[in-house]
Motif scaffolding. Structure first.
Motif, PDB file in Angstrom:
ATOM      1  N   UNK A   1       0.793  -1.231   0.000  1.00  0.00           N
ATOM      2  CA  UNK A   1       0.000   0.000   0.000  1.00  0.00           C
ATOM      3  C   UNK A   1       0.820   1.273   0.000  1.00  0.00           C
ATOM      4  N   UNK A   2       2.102   1.165  -0.332  1.00  0.00           N
ATOM      5  CA  UNK A   2       2.937   2.354  -0.358  1.00  0.00           C
ATOM      6  C   UNK A   2       4.382   2.023  -0.650  1.00  0.00           C
ATOM      7  N   UNK A   3       5.270   2.976  -0.354  1.00  0.00           N
ATOM      8  CA  UNK A   3       6.692   2.827  -0.648  1.00  0.00           C
ATOM      9  C   UNK A   3       7.505   3.005   0.630  1.00  0.00           C
ATOM     10  N   UNK A   4       8.439   2.109   0.844  1.00  0.00           N
ATOM     11  CA  UNK A   4       9.366   2.208   1.969  1.00  0.00           C
ATOM     12  C   UNK A   4      10.643   2.871   1.470  1.00  0.00           C
ATOM     13  N   UNK A   5      11.036   3.984   2.087  1.00  0.00           N
ATOM     14  CA  UNK A   5      12.224   4.720   1.656  1.00  0.00           C
ATOM     15  C   UNK A   5      13.264   4.735   2.757  1.00  0.00           C
ATOM     16  N   UNK A   6      14.520   4.790   2.314  1.00  0.00           N
ATOM     17  CA  UNK A   6      15.619   4.970   3.252  1.00  0.00           C
ATOM     18  C   UNK A   6      16.649   5.894   2.610  1.00  0.00           C
ATOM     19  N   UNK A   7      17.460   6.523   3.445  1.00  0.00           N
ATOM     20  CA  UNK A   7      18.460   7.463   2.938  1.00  0.00           C
ATOM     21  C   UNK A   7      18.072   8.883   3.273  1.00  0.00           C
ATOM     22  N   UNK A   8      18.025   9.760   2.260  1.00  0.00           N
ATOM     23  CA  UNK A   8      17.659  11.164   2.481  1.00  0.00           C
ATOM     24  C   UNK A   8      16.224  11.302   2.966  1.00  0.00           C
ATOM     25  N   UNK A   9      15.380  10.339   2.622  1.00  0.00           N
ATOM     26  CA  UNK A   9      14.022  10.226   3.162  1.00  0.00           C
ATOM     27  C   UNK A   9      13.902   8.859   3.809  1.00  0.00           C
ATOM     28  N   UNK A  10      13.350   8.829   5.020  1.00  0.00           N
ATOM     29  CA  UNK A  10      13.194   7.575   5.744  1.00  0.00           C
ATOM     30  C   UNK A  10      11.745   7.387   6.149  1.00  0.00           C
ATOM     31  N   UNK A  11      11.273   6.166   5.987  1.00  0.00           N
ATOM     32  CA  UNK A  11       9.932   5.870   6.455  1.00  0.00           C
ATOM     33  C   UNK A  11       9.076   5.225   5.393  1.00  0.00           C
ATOM     34  N   UNK A  12       7.832   4.961   5.760  1.00  0.00           N
ATOM     35  CA  UNK A  12       6.864   4.363   4.852  1.00  0.00           C
ATOM     36  C   UNK A  12       5.915   5.442   4.373  1.00  0.00           C
ATOM     37  N   UNK A  13       5.730   5.510   3.055  1.00  0.00           N
ATOM     38  CA  UNK A  13       4.894   6.550   2.464  1.00  0.00           C
ATOM     39  C   UNK A  13       3.706   5.897   1.760  1.00  0.00           C
ATOM     40  N   UNK A  14       2.502   5.964   2.385  1.00  0.00           N
ATOM     41  CA  UNK A  14       1.317   5.313   1.800  1.00  0.00           C
ATOM     42  C   UNK A  14       0.854   6.031   0.533  1.00  0.00           C
TER      43      UNK A  14
END
Length: 330
Positions: free
Chosen positions: A3-16
């Protein structure tokens, strides 16, 4: 599934995400801004797919446009249907330096400090910028479409570096594409490409391009040469060469970057031997006639636009002066 995208690095977290779909109609329905983030060789196909479902007032932003992307998308849509108020813009380069990790995961290596963008036709720039500046605050509106669309960073770097490292890529040798592939001598070729681009820009009366100025604007790195600049960009570290020889560094950056530039140079009677050589060698290496399949100012209907630009700059119209018969008749 997530249901979304998991990011790491300059942006961290789960983005629904509110909607994840392969249904083009559903994807564009009700959208105020449509972001097209695909290799530039797919722009025309995407434009054809979304054209039946677009409505008045929608904004399309190409991430990035490469060279004349906004023109191709608008022309393609208009071939299908007429939409009175449709706004198409493009960014000069991707706002993020990023790599896919696995499935729904992505690594954001760098959020670029400033990214130039423009629209075609330019009269719609203020309206589009007002709508998207909240989404991409790092966007820098440029009131000359040619200045953005001709400053295609990918076409300067990717084909030449791939050509001069072709054997290593073909033998699947793992190496850092920029830090190892961009040697001092190879970067001399990049300097030549930059010189030929600036000969075109001089004829068009637009701002000269310096790769080092772009690196300072986008990455905050100050250097005197293309070689030193490439090696000082932290976001370029640990970026490895493509796993296959025939990859988008050829299939995207040659037909949607170098080929339209070459066609423009021919129309303006500007010599671009380095650019033309890279196109020719890429054709042979990939077994594909990018020169025939790629974007040209003739195919895109840009001869009149370029001529009017030159007249506005106080220069002689190549068409009235006889032009280049090869371009006018191709």
């Amino acid at each position: 599934e997530q249901g979304g995208i998991q990011a790491e690095g300059a942006l961290n977290g789960f983005f629904p995400l509110d909607c994840i779909t392969q249904d083009i109609r559903l994807a564009v329905k009700g959208a105020e801004v449509i972001l097209i983030v695909v290799p530039a060789f797919a722009h025309r196909q995407v434009a054809q797919s979304i054209a039946p479902y677009l409505r008045e007032g929608q904004i399309i932003i190409l991430n990035p446009g490469r060279t004349f992307g906004a023109v191709e998308v608008l022309k393609t849509i208009e071939e299908t249907r007429h939409i009175r108020s449709l706004f198409v813009g493009e960014v000069q380069t991707l706002p993020f330096t990023a790599r896919e990790l696995e499935k729904h995961k992505v690594q954001i290596i760098k959020i670029k400090d400033s990214v130039n963008f423009s629209v075609y036709p330019i009269k719609h720039l203020n309206h589009v910028y007002d709508m998207i500046k909240g989404i991409y605050p790092q966007l820098n509106p440029i009131y000359n479409y040619l200045e953005v669309t001709l400053n295609n960073i990918g076409m300067i770097l990717h084909p030449a570096l791939s050509l001069f490292n072709a054997s290593a890529i073909e033998f699947a040798r793992q190496f850092e594409f920029y830090r190892e592939g961009a040697t001092p001598q190879v970067c001399k070729v990049l300097e030549n490409i930059q010189f030929e681009l600036n000969e075109i820009f001089k004829t068009l009366g637009i701002k000269q391009f310096r790769f080092n100025d772009w690196v300072e604007q986008v990455y905050g790195v100050i250097n005197r040469s293309i070689y030193s600049a490439i090696h000082e960009i932290k976001a370029y570290r640990d970026l490895y060469a493509p796993e296959k020889l025939i990859n988008r560094y050829f299939t995207e950056d040659v037909p949607t970057g170098l080929v339209p530039i070459s066609s423009l140079a021919t129309f303006l009677n500007v010599q671009t031997p380095t650019i033309d050589s890279i196109i020719h060698l890429s054709n042979i290496l990939c077994g594909c006639n990018f020169s025939e399949k790629g974007r040209t100012i003739k195919k895109l209907g840009l001869v009149k636009f370029i001529s009017q630009h030159l007249i506005h700059q106080g220069q002689r119209d190549p068409v009235l002066a006889g032009g280049n018969s090869k371009v006018l008749n191709e």
